[in-house]
Motif scaffolding. Structure first.
Motif, short mmCIF file in Angstrom:
data_model
loop_
_atom_site.label_atom_id
_atom_site.label_comp_id
_atom_site.label_asym_id
_atom_site.label_seq_id
_atom_site.Cartn_x
_atom_site.Cartn_y
_atom_site.Cartn_z
N SER A 253 69.76 15.80 -62.28
CA SER A 253 70.86 16.58 -61.72
C SER A 253 72.21 16.15 -62.28
O SER A 253 73.14 16.97 -62.37
N ARG A 254 72.32 14.88 -62.67
CA ARG A 254 73.62 14.39 -63.13
C ARG A 254 73.84 14.61 -64.62
O ARG A 254 74.97 14.87 -65.06
N ARG A 255 72.77 14.50 -65.41
CA ARG A 255 72.92 14.53 -66.86
C ARG A 255 72.56 15.87 -67.50
O ARG A 255 73.08 16.20 -68.57
N LEU A 256 71.68 16.62 -66.89
CA LEU A 256 71.18 17.82 -67.56
C LEU A 256 71.58 19.12 -66.89
O LEU A 256 71.47 20.18 -67.50
N VAL A 257 71.99 19.07 -65.64
CA VAL A 257 72.39 20.29 -64.95
C VAL A 257 73.90 20.46 -65.08
O VAL A 257 74.66 19.53 -64.77
N PRO A 258 74.37 21.59 -65.57
CA PRO A 258 75.82 21.80 -65.71
C PRO A 258 76.52 21.67 -64.36
O PRO A 258 76.03 22.14 -63.33
N VAL A 259 77.66 21.00 -64.38
CA VAL A 259 78.45 20.82 -63.16
C VAL A 259 79.87 21.31 -63.40
O VAL A 259 80.31 21.46 -64.53
N GLY A 260 80.56 21.52 -62.32
CA GLY A 260 81.95 21.94 -62.43
C GLY A 260 82.17 23.29 -61.78
O GLY A 260 81.22 24.00 -61.42
N GLY A 261 83.41 23.70 -61.65
CA GLY A 261 83.74 24.99 -61.08
C GLY A 261 83.93 26.03 -62.17
O GLY A 261 84.54 25.76 -63.21
N TYR A 262 83.40 27.20 -61.96
CA TYR A 262 83.51 28.27 -62.95
C TYR A 262 84.06 29.51 -62.27
O TYR A 262 83.59 29.90 -61.19
N VAL A 263 85.05 30.10 -62.90
CA VAL A 263 85.66 31.32 -62.38
C VAL A 263 85.58 32.39 -63.46
O VAL A 263 86.00 32.17 -64.60
N GLU A 264 85.01 33.49 -63.09
CA GLU A 264 84.88 34.59 -64.05
C GLU A 264 85.52 35.84 -63.44
O GLU A 264 85.11 36.29 -62.36
N GLU A 265 86.51 36.33 -64.10
CA GLU A 265 87.17 37.54 -63.63
C GLU A 265 86.60 38.74 -64.38
O GLU A 265 86.55 38.75 -65.61
N VAL B 65 71.05 31.57 -73.56
CA VAL B 65 71.18 30.26 -72.90
C VAL B 65 69.84 29.84 -72.29
O VAL B 65 69.41 28.69 -72.40
N PHE B 66 69.15 30.77 -71.65
CA PHE B 66 67.88 30.43 -71.02
C PHE B 66 66.77 30.22 -72.03
O PHE B 66 65.75 29.63 -71.72
N ARG B 67 66.98 30.72 -73.25
CA ARG B 67 66.00 30.48 -74.30
C ARG B 67 66.32 29.24 -75.12
O ARG B 67 65.52 28.81 -75.93
N ALA B 68 67.48 28.67 -74.88
CA ALA B 68 67.92 27.53 -75.69
C ALA B 68 67.09 26.30 -75.38
O ALA B 68 66.62 26.12 -74.26
N PRO B 69 66.92 25.41 -76.37
CA PRO B 69 66.09 24.21 -76.14
C PRO B 69 66.64 23.31 -75.05
O PRO B 69 65.89 22.64 -74.36
N GLU B 70 68.00 23.29 -74.87
CA GLU B 70 68.55 22.36 -73.89
C GLU B 70 68.57 22.94 -72.48
O GLU B 70 69.01 22.29 -71.55
N SER B 71 68.13 24.17 -72.30
CA SER B 71 68.14 24.78 -70.97
C SER B 71 67.15 24.08 -70.06
O SER B 71 66.03 23.76 -70.47
N PRO B 72 67.54 23.82 -68.78
CA PRO B 72 66.61 23.17 -67.86
C PRO B 72 65.30 23.92 -67.70
O PRO B 72 64.26 23.32 -67.48
N THR B 73 65.34 25.25 -67.81
CA THR B 73 64.10 26.01 -67.64
C THR B 73 63.17 25.86 -68.84
O THR B 73 62.02 26.27 -68.77
N ARG B 74 63.67 25.30 -69.94
CA ARG B 74 62.84 25.14 -71.13
C ARG B 74 62.34 23.70 -71.28
O ARG B 74 61.66 23.39 -72.24
N ARG B 75 62.69 22.83 -70.36
CA ARG B 75 62.27 21.43 -70.47
C ARG B 75 60.88 21.29 -69.86
O ARG B 75 60.69 20.71 -68.79
N TRP B 76 59.91 21.84 -70.57
CA TRP B 76 58.55 21.86 -70.02
C TRP B 76 57.98 20.46 -69.86
O TRP B 76 57.20 20.20 -68.93
N GLY B 77 58.34 19.56 -70.75
CA GLY B 77 57.82 18.20 -70.63
C GLY B 77 58.28 17.53 -69.34
O GLY B 77 57.49 16.88 -68.65
N LEU B 78 59.58 17.71 -69.02
CA LEU B 78 60.09 17.10 -67.79
C LEU B 78 59.50 17.77 -66.56
O LEU B 78 59.18 17.11 -65.57
N LEU B 79 59.34 19.09 -66.63
CA LEU B 79 58.73 19.79 -65.50
C LEU B 79 57.28 19.34 -65.30
O LEU B 79 56.82 19.18 -64.17
N ALA B 80 56.58 19.11 -66.41
CA ALA B 80 55.20 18.64 -66.29
C ALA B 80 55.15 17.24 -65.69
O ALA B 80 54.30 16.94 -64.85
#
Length: 287
Positions: free
Chosen positions: A63-75, A92-107
């Motif tokens: 949660s600290r190193r791989l999940v993006p943090v911060g406030g985002y405002v989109e107008e 972004v979701f297809r990118a290698p660094e995306s949390p949803t693509r970290r199959w090894g960690l999920l396994a």
């Protein structure tokens, strides 16, 4: 930006997370093995601590190193993003660094959670009716049983003549001297003085009772000659051996359990069964 490979710090974090989850799984497996081998509650606690600590560390680093943090405002004007933004989000979701693509960690996470779940099922074995070591039975059963010879603290078998008149002699089941709920004592009394017959019977006045006080489990080692009474030095409970070892003073509420005995073919004293009641302090179904 979204198609970039993971940075060096992200790869290091991923390795730490994977190691933490594997350590968690190892702790869960260790708990199951220790429980199955009756390795002791201390080691079971250590294994559980390792399992949950590894899981906590892995999730915290993730949660600290791989999940993006911060406030985002989109107008924006509408709720439907333009095609270019939709394409960027999909990338972004297809990118290698995306949390949803970290199959090894999920396994690794799935393996750790599965191991913990399986380990949690092992303690249920103690509650199953065919388990010989379930809590209720282990509190009631002792090493005494039919044919078990009475021995002294050196392991020497005892004959009836080894118990002098009006003398307290500590006895143990042969082969189980160090078992905590097994100690007993033999004493030879005048059977004509019995107000109540001993629960375990007697051999011409030779009687055997549990050595453990029924209040807190302390040894009742103080014997009052001539009076046929024993005293627990911990809380001053007194038991009248001439009246079935019933408590007559102190906080103890139950008489000392008796041990039925006989003289075997070899001339040594033997038990014919277990104590007449669970020895020592009370428990949830026996105050």
């Amino acid at each position: 930006m979204s198609g970039q490979t993971p940075s060096k710090s992200e790869r290091a974090a991923s390795r730490r997370i994977a190691v933490a989850f594997l350590v968690s799984a190892a702790g869960a497996v260790g708990f199951a093995v220790t429980y199955g081998l009756n390795g002791g509650t201390q080691w079971e606690g250590v294994c559980l601590a390792v399992a949950f600590a590894g899981l906590a560390v892995g999730l915290a680093v993730w949660s600290r190193r791989l999940v993006p943090v911060g406030g985002y405002v989109e107008e924006h004007e509408g709720f439907v993003p333009p095609p270019a933004e939709q394409a960027m989000t999909a990338a972004v979701f297809r990118a290698p660094e995306s949390p949803t693509r970290r199959w090894g960690l999920l396994a690794a996470l799935g393996f750790a959670l599965t191991a913990l779940g399986v380990a949690a099922l092992f303690p249920l074995r103690s509650l199953l009716p065919w388990d010989r070591q379930r809590p209720t039975r282990s509190l009631k059963d002792t090493p005494w049983g039919p044919g078990i010879r009475l021995v002294d603290d050196q392991g020497r078998p005892l004959r009836p003549d080894d118990v002098p008149a009006d003398t307290m002699v500590a006895v143990f089941p042969e082969g189980s001297i160090d078992v905590g709920d097994a100690p007993a004592f033999a004493v030879r009394l005048n059977p004509e003085r019995f107000i109540r017959q001993p629960a375990g019977g007697h051999l011409g006045g030779l009687v055997v009772w549990s050595l453990l006080c029924t209040h807190a489990g302390c040894p009742v080692r103080l014997y009052l000659k001539g009076a046929g009474r024993v005293l627990c030095p911990c809380h001053q409970s007194s038991f009248d051996l001439l009246a079935g070892a019933r408590p007559i003073a102190g906080p103890a509420a139950r008489p000392l359990p008796g041990l039925p005995i006989e003289v075997g073919p070899d001339g040594f004293l033997r038990a014919t069964g277990d104590f007449t009641a669970p020895p020592g302090a009370g428990f949830w179904s026996r105050p």
